[in-house]
Design a protein around this motif. Structure first.
Motif, PDB file in Angstrom:
ATOM      1  N   CYS A  35     -11.285  13.509  -4.820  1.00  0.00           N
ATOM      2  CA  CYS A  35     -10.499  12.282  -4.912  1.00  0.00           C
ATOM      3  C   CYS A  35     -10.690  11.737  -6.320  1.00  0.00           C
ATOM      4  CB  CYS A  35     -10.970  11.276  -3.853  1.00  0.00           C
ATOM      5  SG  CYS A  35     -10.127   9.682  -3.909  1.00  0.00           S
TER       6      CYS A  35
ATOM      7  N   GLU B  33     -13.852   2.962   0.645  1.00  0.00           N
ATOM      8  CA  GLU B  33     -12.558   2.289   0.662  1.00  0.00           C
ATOM      9  C   GLU B  33     -12.092   2.114  -0.782  1.00  0.00           C
ATOM     10  OE1 GLU B  33     -12.093  -1.142   3.270  1.00  0.00           O
ATOM     11  OE2 GLU B  33     -14.034  -0.686   4.171  1.00  0.00           O
ATOM     12  N   LEU B  34     -10.810   2.282  -1.005  1.00  0.00           N
ATOM     13  CA  LEU B  34     -10.282   1.990  -2.332  1.00  0.00           C
ATOM     14  C   LEU B  34     -10.427   0.507  -2.603  1.00  0.00           C
ATOM     15  CD1 LEU B  34      -7.010   4.118  -2.637  1.00  0.00           C
ATOM     16  CD2 LEU B  34      -9.393   4.790  -3.024  1.00  0.00           C
TER      17      LEU B  34
ATOM     18  N   ASN C  32       0.869  -1.175   0.000  1.00  0.00           N
ATOM     19  CA  ASN C  32       0.000   0.000   0.000  1.00  0.00           C
ATOM     20  C   ASN C  32       0.902   1.219   0.000  1.00  0.00           C
ATOM     21  OD1 ASN C  32      -2.223  -1.651   0.156  1.00  0.00           O
ATOM     22  ND2 ASN C  32      -3.086  -0.692   1.973  1.00  0.00           N
TER      23      ASN C  32
ATOM     24  N   GLU D 237      -6.518  -0.080  -6.770  1.00  0.00           N
ATOM     25  CA  GLU D 237      -6.981   1.252  -7.170  1.00  0.00           C
ATOM     26  C   GLU D 237      -5.963   2.320  -6.772  1.00  0.00           C
ATOM     27  OE1 GLU D 237     -10.915   4.185  -6.848  1.00  0.00           O
ATOM     28  OE2 GLU D 237     -10.840   2.311  -5.708  1.00  0.00           O
TER      29      GLU D 237
ATOM     30  N   THR E 210      -9.876   9.191  -9.416  1.00  0.00           N
ATOM     31  CA  THR E 210      -9.377   7.850  -9.717  1.00  0.00           C
ATOM     32  C   THR E 210      -8.424   7.891 -10.904  1.00  0.00           C
ATOM     33  OG1 THR E 210     -11.364   6.763  -8.852  1.00  0.00           O
ATOM     34  CG2 THR E 210     -10.012   5.502 -10.394  1.00  0.00           C
TER      35      THR E 210
ATOM     36  N   PRO F   9     -10.232   0.093  -9.707  1.00  0.00           N
ATOM     37  CA  PRO F   9      -9.949  -1.118  -8.931  1.00  0.00           C
ATOM     38  C   PRO F   9     -10.097  -2.382  -9.754  1.00  0.00           C
ATOM     39  CG  PRO F   9     -12.124  -0.260  -8.386  1.00  0.00           C
ATOM     40  CD  PRO F   9     -11.466   0.765  -9.275  1.00  0.00           C
TER      41      PRO F   9
ATOM     42  N   ALA G 105      -2.542   4.456  -3.063  1.00  0.00           N
ATOM     43  CA  ALA G 105      -2.773   3.225  -3.816  1.00  0.00           C
ATOM     44  C   ALA G 105      -2.958   2.068  -2.853  1.00  0.00           C
ATOM     45  CB  ALA G 105      -1.598   2.940  -4.751  1.00  0.00           C
ATOM     46  N   ARG G 106      -3.975   1.277  -3.123  1.00  0.00           N
ATOM     47  CA  ARG G 106      -4.177   0.047  -2.359  1.00  0.00           C
ATOM     48  C   ARG G 106      -3.491  -1.109  -3.080  1.00  0.00           C
ATOM     49  NH1 ARG G 106     -10.015  -2.346  -0.148  1.00  0.00           N
ATOM     50  NH2 ARG G 106      -9.115  -4.013   1.155  1.00  0.00           N
TER      51      ARG G 106
ATOM     52  N   VAL H 235      -5.513   6.617  -6.591  1.00  0.00           N
ATOM     53  CA  VAL H 235      -6.240   7.891  -6.650  1.00  0.00           C
ATOM     54  C   VAL H 235      -5.299   9.058  -6.380  1.00  0.00           C
ATOM     55  CG1 VAL H 235      -8.434   6.865  -5.935  1.00  0.00           C
ATOM     56  CG2 VAL H 235      -6.882   7.800  -4.197  1.00  0.00           C
TER      57      VAL H 235
ATOM     58  N   VAL I  34      -6.753  10.345   3.847  1.00  0.00           N
ATOM     59  CA  VAL I  34      -6.579   8.937   3.507  1.00  0.00           C
ATOM     60  C   VAL I  34      -6.008   8.249   4.739  1.00  0.00           C
ATOM     61  CG1 VAL I  34      -4.316   9.435   2.486  1.00  0.00           C
ATOM     62  CG2 VAL I  34      -5.474   7.289   1.936  1.00  0.00           C
TER      63      VAL I  34
ATOM     64  N   ILE J 187     -10.847   6.508   2.374  1.00  0.00           N
ATOM     65  CA  ILE J 187     -10.909   7.928   2.049  1.00  0.00           C
ATOM     66  C   ILE J 187     -12.016   8.597   2.864  1.00  0.00           C
ATOM     67  CG2 ILE J 187     -11.208   9.632   0.209  1.00  0.00           C
ATOM     68  CD1 ILE J 187      -8.755   7.835  -0.145  1.00  0.00           C
TER      69      ILE J 187
END
Length: 474
Positions: free
Chosen positions: A221, A207-208, A157, A212, A223, A227, A170-171, A214, A190, A181
């Motif tokens: 926010c 949640e991402l 992450n 995903e 993208t 995802p 980024a997740r 952003v 975040v 978020i």
């Protein structure tokens, strides 16, 4: 493990980032850091060792020393971060959470394409700097992060503070841990832990999703990379290292633990074990809610036969000798004799990894007059070292008590039958539990089943990572 928190705001956000990061202190004990962006000053960064003193103490002067309308903070159990990076993408601060299993391969990839590193003591490379070097090989943060996550064997992450004050979050590609978020009138945050945002007045937006990416400004926010469909969020989040007030994928940690304990009590009743106990207790802290759920369903009184004295010992006192450290650990436990002497006690712990501290706790209870001590683990036997997150201090699978006992019972041949050993209804499963009882001085021992913990979490089993229990990968 580790955690991060960041804000892009219309006004100075240092106080909120200080508190938001501090709310992640349960996720790491080695390093803390904060980076901020101010239009006049530019990027600033400070890092401190928090092994002997908590984040709040070490960073109490950050509000005087730093300022900015955008900032990120991190708690780490590994390398110092955030790192300040100068690259063709600009100068930025970066924090990461996760684990990299192929650092050598990534280093070679980066060096072959013109990257370089500042070596740490012993020649090692900071894993966050390594992630940054892979990101820098591409023409944009979105391309670079995606390339890094595709190249990493493990989990990453990522949170970046750019030199224009925007954040990039980024997740991990399979969403093993959360990125959440939140939004307020003044900006967007975040966070790993949802409650950290909510306590600071941010409404949770979403949640991402897995993989995903952003970009975050004070107003929106955006993208950058949508995802993916496949998710493998860590089930151990709910059982152990998630904070009770947090929600992941819409499931509250504390509520899950109550339900988990209830399921364990129902199973014990079906099996006819642990029914003669006087009190149900939890091994503090994360075992306690599982025990409350167990007590509620079993109709046995919940109690705290011992209390941990922590006002002056918030974390283990760092002494040179193991004997001294063991003494300090014992000094923390203060008995309530009226709830121990001649009592049959059943305790629930969040998990049983190595069992060393648990044995000391059980011996302490017997030394103070307990008649019997039964133990329940709120998750299945841990058979595999985690390949994706650094949530355990174990460095080898043979440090896991389940593996040790199987080796003693059957040698390496036993590792062919790990599924049988995990199941308490099989001959092998019963032998393993009896051997652990003998080793750790339990009267009886049982583990939550995999089916039970998945039921307690309540989300699609296909979206959960249960590798540490059953060895099944993506």
């Amino acid at each position: 493990m580790g955690g991060f928190f960041g804000i892009a705001s219309k006004k100075d956000c240092m106080l909120d980032v200080f508190f938001g990061t501090d709310y992640h202190s349960h996720l790491g004990t080695k390093r803390g850091g904060v980076a901020a962006y101010d239009r006049q000053i530019g990027l600033q960064r400070t890092i401190h060792n928090i092994e002997s003193s908590p984040f709040r103490t070490k960073f109490e002067h950050v509000l005087e020393e730093m300022k900015g309308c955008s900032a990120i903070g991190s708690i780490s159990d590994t390398d110092p971060q955030p790192m300040l990076i100068r690259s063709r993408l600009g100068t930025y601060a970066i924090s990461t959470i996760g684990r990299i299993n192929n650092p050598g391969e990534l280093i070679e990839k980066s060096l072959s394409l013109g990257g370089h590193f500042d070596a740490m003591t012993g020649g090692a490379v900071n894993s966050t700097e390594l992630v940054a070097s892979i990101i820098n090989l591409k023409e944009s943060f979105a391309e670079g992060i995606r390339f890094a996550q595709e190249s990493i064997d493990g989990t990453a992450n990522i949170l970046i503070l750019k030199d224009d004050g925007h954040l990039v979050a980024a997740r991990d590609k399979l969403g093993r841990i959360p990125v959440i978020i939140g939004k307020s009138e003044d900006g967007i945050c975040v966070t790993f832990e949802s409650f950290a945002a909510q306590k600071l007045g941010y409404e949770i937006l979403r949640e991402l999703g897995p993989g995903e990416i952003v970009e975050i400004t004070p107003e929106e926010c955006i993208t950058l990379v949508p995802p993916g469909e496949k998710m493998k969020i860590c089930a151990f989040l709910w059982s152990y290292f998630g904070y009770p007030t947090s929600n992941y994928e819409g499931v509250n940690v504390e509520a899950m633990r109550y339900k988990n304990g209830e399921i364990m009590a129902e199973r014990d009743k079906e099996l006819g074990i642990g029914q003669d106990t006087d009190y149900i207790g939890g091994v503090p802290d994360s075992g306690t809610p599982h025990a409350i759920g167990y007590a509620n369903r079993s109709h046995k009184p919940f109690s705290r036969p011992f209390i941990k004295y922590t006002p002056t010992w918030p974390r283990s006192f760092l002494t040179a000798k193991q004997a001294d450290r063991s003494k300090v650990a014992k000094m923390k436990l203060v008995p309530v004799h009226e709830l121990i002497v001649d009592k049959n006690l059943l305790f629930v712990d969040d998990s049983i990894v190595r069992g060393t501290q648990l044995k000391e706790t059980v011996d302490f209870l017997y030394d103070n007059g307990a008649k019997s001590v039964h133990m329940r683990s709120a998750c299945p036997p841990i058979m595999y070292g985690c390949k994706y997150l650094n949530f355990s201090r174990s460095t080898s699978e043979m440090e896991l008590i389940a593996r040790q006992v199987i080796m003693e019972l059957e040698g390496e041949e036993g590792f062919k039958y790990l599924d049988e050993y995990a199941d308490g209804k099989t001959k092998r499963g019963k032998k393993m539990r009896k051997a652990i009882c003998d080793k750790l001085h339990f009267e009886t021992l049982e583990f939550q089943t995999l089916e039970g913990i998945v039921k307690a979490i309540g989300i699609d089993p296909c979206k959960l990572c249960t590798y540490c229990w059953n060895g099944k990968e993506d």
